[in-house]
Design a protein around this motif. Structure first.
Motif, mmCIF file in Angstrom:
data_model
loop_
_atom_site.group_PDB
_atom_site.id
_atom_site.type_symbol
_atom_site.label_atom_id
_atom_site.label_comp_id
_atom_site.label_asym_id
_atom_site.label_seq_id
_atom_site.Cartn_x
_atom_site.Cartn_y
_atom_site.Cartn_z
ATOM 1 N N GLY A 96 0.847 -0.930 0.387
ATOM 2 C CA GLY A 96 0.339 0.091 0.314
ATOM 3 C C GLY A 96 0.922 1.504 -0.042
ATOM 4 O O GLY A 96 1.819 1.735 0.034
ATOM 5 N N THR A 97 0.288 2.508 -0.437
ATOM 6 C CA THR A 97 1.047 3.365 -0.173
ATOM 7 C C THR A 97 0.626 4.580 0.635
ATOM 8 O O THR A 97 0.691 6.203 0.660
ATOM 9 C CB THR A 97 0.658 4.231 -1.983
ATOM 10 N N ALA A 98 -0.787 4.467 1.153
ATOM 11 C CA ALA A 98 -1.736 5.589 1.990
ATOM 12 C C ALA A 98 -1.951 4.126 3.382
ATOM 13 O O ALA A 98 -2.616 3.566 2.944
ATOM 14 C CB ALA A 98 -2.367 5.788 1.510
ATOM 15 N N ALA A 99 -1.562 5.208 4.318
ATOM 16 C CA ALA A 99 -2.363 4.377 5.538
ATOM 17 C C ALA A 99 -3.058 5.127 6.568
ATOM 18 O O ALA A 99 -3.274 6.592 6.388
ATOM 19 C CB ALA A 99 -1.339 3.974 6.407
ATOM 20 N N LEU A 100 -4.407 4.420 7.323
ATOM 21 C CA LEU A 100 -5.438 5.658 7.983
ATOM 22 C C LEU A 100 -5.130 5.429 9.729
ATOM 23 O O LEU A 100 -4.792 3.798 10.076
ATOM 24 C CB LEU A 100 -6.509 5.139 7.682
ATOM 25 N N VAL A 101 -4.830 6.105 9.960
ATOM 26 C CA VAL A 101 -4.832 6.059 12.146
ATOM 27 C C VAL A 101 -5.871 6.720 11.889
ATOM 28 O O VAL A 101 -6.203 7.412 12.186
ATOM 29 C CB VAL A 101 -3.122 6.630 12.265
ATOM 30 N N LEU A 102 -6.459 5.543 13.174
ATOM 31 C CA LEU A 102 -7.592 6.158 14.299
ATOM 32 C C LEU A 102 -7.155 6.480 15.505
ATOM 33 O O LEU A 102 -6.042 5.741 16.180
ATOM 34 C CB LEU A 102 -8.887 5.130 13.755
ATOM 35 N N ALA A 103 -8.123 7.595 15.786
ATOM 36 C CA ALA A 103 -7.670 7.649 17.464
ATOM 37 C C ALA A 103 -9.471 8.263 18.004
ATOM 38 O O ALA A 103 -9.777 8.757 17.173
ATOM 39 C CB ALA A 103 -6.707 8.307 17.949
ATOM 40 N N ARG A 104 -9.747 7.670 19.783
ATOM 41 C CA ARG A 104 -10.909 8.115 19.735
ATOM 42 C C ARG A 104 -10.204 8.471 20.856
ATOM 43 O O ARG A 104 -9.723 7.494 22.370
ATOM 44 C CB ARG A 104 -12.091 6.936 19.525
ATOM 45 N N GLY A 105 -11.211 9.318 22.156
ATOM 46 C CA GLY A 105 -10.335 9.685 23.785
ATOM 47 C C GLY A 105 -11.900 9.827 23.768
ATOM 48 O O GLY A 105 -13.202 10.067 23.604
ATOM 49 N N HIS A 106 -12.091 9.570 24.929
ATOM 50 C CA HIS A 106 -12.802 9.414 26.310
ATOM 51 C C HIS A 106 -13.719 10.891 26.273
ATOM 52 O O HIS A 106 -13.307 11.389 25.693
ATOM 53 C CB HIS A 106 -12.267 9.276 27.421
ATOM 54 N N ASN A 107 -15.194 10.246 26.173
ATOM 55 C CA ASN A 107 -16.255 11.598 25.954
ATOM 56 C C ASN A 107 -16.543 11.825 24.987
ATOM 57 O O ASN A 107 -16.963 12.758 24.984
ATOM 58 C CB ASN A 107 -15.561 12.886 26.899
ATOM 59 N N GLY A 108 -16.339 11.569 24.115
ATOM 60 C CA GLY A 108 -16.283 11.339 22.879
ATOM 61 C C GLY A 108 -15.650 11.783 20.977
ATOM 62 O O GLY A 108 -15.760 12.408 20.126
#
Length: 404
Positions: A378-390
């Protein structure tokens, strides 16, 4: 329009100091979750953590800074030095107002604060350090980095728990587009002292298990919350044209960002994580088929994992994209976790290999990269992050060889 690229990275992680050591340890599957041994945890409901065990502040910082700073700030200052060295960055030809710093903070200097509160009640107010006025503050890393490196341009701090680490990087890109030449960015946290752990346990999101192999199992039907960790990463971000003119090594591009906020709990309305991904892809000018790997938030709580898995399945289809969560080796690092995932994602794009998720047997329709690295193109990546309370944040990265 300015293209923001990463040219340097400094890492403090429970399984490695420095970006190279961290990458190698992650590929090996080095598991840093262990029983805490800094203090007696008998009365604590959570006794596991991923501690940084090989960092000695005196080896990395001037002696005058050590009594002024919390452990998280000592991490951040060392990582900023390493990031600047990795970028081979010489700022002497730049105006100081063209150099900025934007970090994320989640917990603040809990360790420093606890020590000074103990002095207050045990020895009296005359024994409390004057540095307490700022060493506990969630914005102190930005301030101390800016002072140490004489960065007088755009500054800021983002507070959105785990999601803040992504938002800070996006804000650094925004500062470049506003005229800054170079911005240091990322996140760093450490709150594994008794005071900090008591606060985290009260939140009800930590695993209460004592077996390190069964305590942090995101996407697993046997999940029981998460294990806390400490550390993070500081990145050097600059305009691509300037970076190429000075001959810098480009680790990759910050191509797209999206952030959203979830509805109130128990409202019956779904998470907006998928919308954050769509915003990030639109910002990058890419579609779901362009993403070669997803670095998941991987909270470890059944409800959050289900919401994240559902969003990924809706966007990419069942098992439609490789998904990984190397944080199973190092715990959740609050604002420091996502910048570490960014470091791994950029290295994965460069090396053509996805680091693994360890100890997990998935119970959702996601293609989890388990137990050992997986090659990819692949040539692109997705990074996800979620913080407490939404808080929801998504970052799209492109590899250094991607044409723009």
């Amino acid at each position: 329009m300015t293209t923001a690229v990463v040219t340097g990275a400094g890492v403090v992680s429970p399984n490695g100091l420095g970006a190279d050591a961290f990458w190698a340890a992650t590929l090996r599957g080095d598991h840093a979750v262990k029983p805490m041994d800094r203090y007696d945890t008998t009365r604590f409901g959570c006794r596991l953590a991923a501690e940084v065990r090989d960092f000695e502040a005196a080896r990395h910082l001037p002696s005058r800074l050590i009594p002024q700073t919390d452990r998280m700030t000592q991490f951040a200052l060392a990582a900023s030095d390493w990031a600047i060295a990795d970028a081979a960055l010489d700022t002497t030809d730049l105006a100081r107002t063209d150099l900025g710093v934007v970090t994320a903070g989640g917990a603040g200097g809990f360790d420093f604060g606890q020590r000074e509160l103990q002095k207050l009640w045990g020895e009296g107010p005359d024994h409390v350090s004057a540095y307490m006025s700022f060493a506990w503050f969630y914005a102190v890393n930005t301030g101390q980095i800016s002072i140490k490196h004489d960065l007088r341009g755009p500054t800021g701090v983002l507070v959105a728990e785990q999601a803040g680490g992504i938002d800070a990087i996006a804000h650094a890109r925004r500062a470049l587009r506003g005229g800054a030449a170079v911005v240091l960015t990322g996140g760093m946290d450490s709150s594994l002292c008794p005071y900090g752990m008591a606060a985290r346990i009260a939140g009800g999101r930590l695993s209460t298990r004592d077996d390190p192999d069964r305590a942090f199992l995101p996407f697993d039907p046997d999940s029981d919350g998460h294990v806390p960790g400490e550390g993070g990463a500081i990145l050097v971000v600059e305009d691509e044209r300037r970076a190429r003119e000075r001959g810098a090594t480009i680790h990759g591009e910050i191509a797209g960002h999206g952030s959203t906020f979830d509805p109130p709990p128990h409202s019956g309305r779904p998470s907006n994580l998928g919308r954050a991904v769509e915003l990030a892809l639109d910002d990058a000018g890419l579609g779901v088929d362009d993403i070669g790997v997803v670095f998941a938030d991987a909270d470890g709580s059944p409800e959050s994992d289900r919401a994240e898995a559902d969003a990924l399945v809706r966007l990419f289809g069942p098992r439609g994209v490789p998904v990984t969560a190397p944080k199973t080796m190092i715990g959740r690092l609050c604002s420091g976790g996502a910048p570490l995932d960014v470091v791994l994602a950029l290295r994965a794009l460069r090396e053509g290999v996805i680091p693994p998720t360890i100890k997990v047997t998935p119970g959702h329709a996601v293609d989890l990269v388990r137990d050992r690295p997986r090659p990819f193109t692949g040539t692109a990546a997705l990074v996800l992050a979620r913080g407490h309370n939404g808080f929801n944040s998504a970052l799209v990265l492109r590899g250094p060889g991607k044409d723009h």
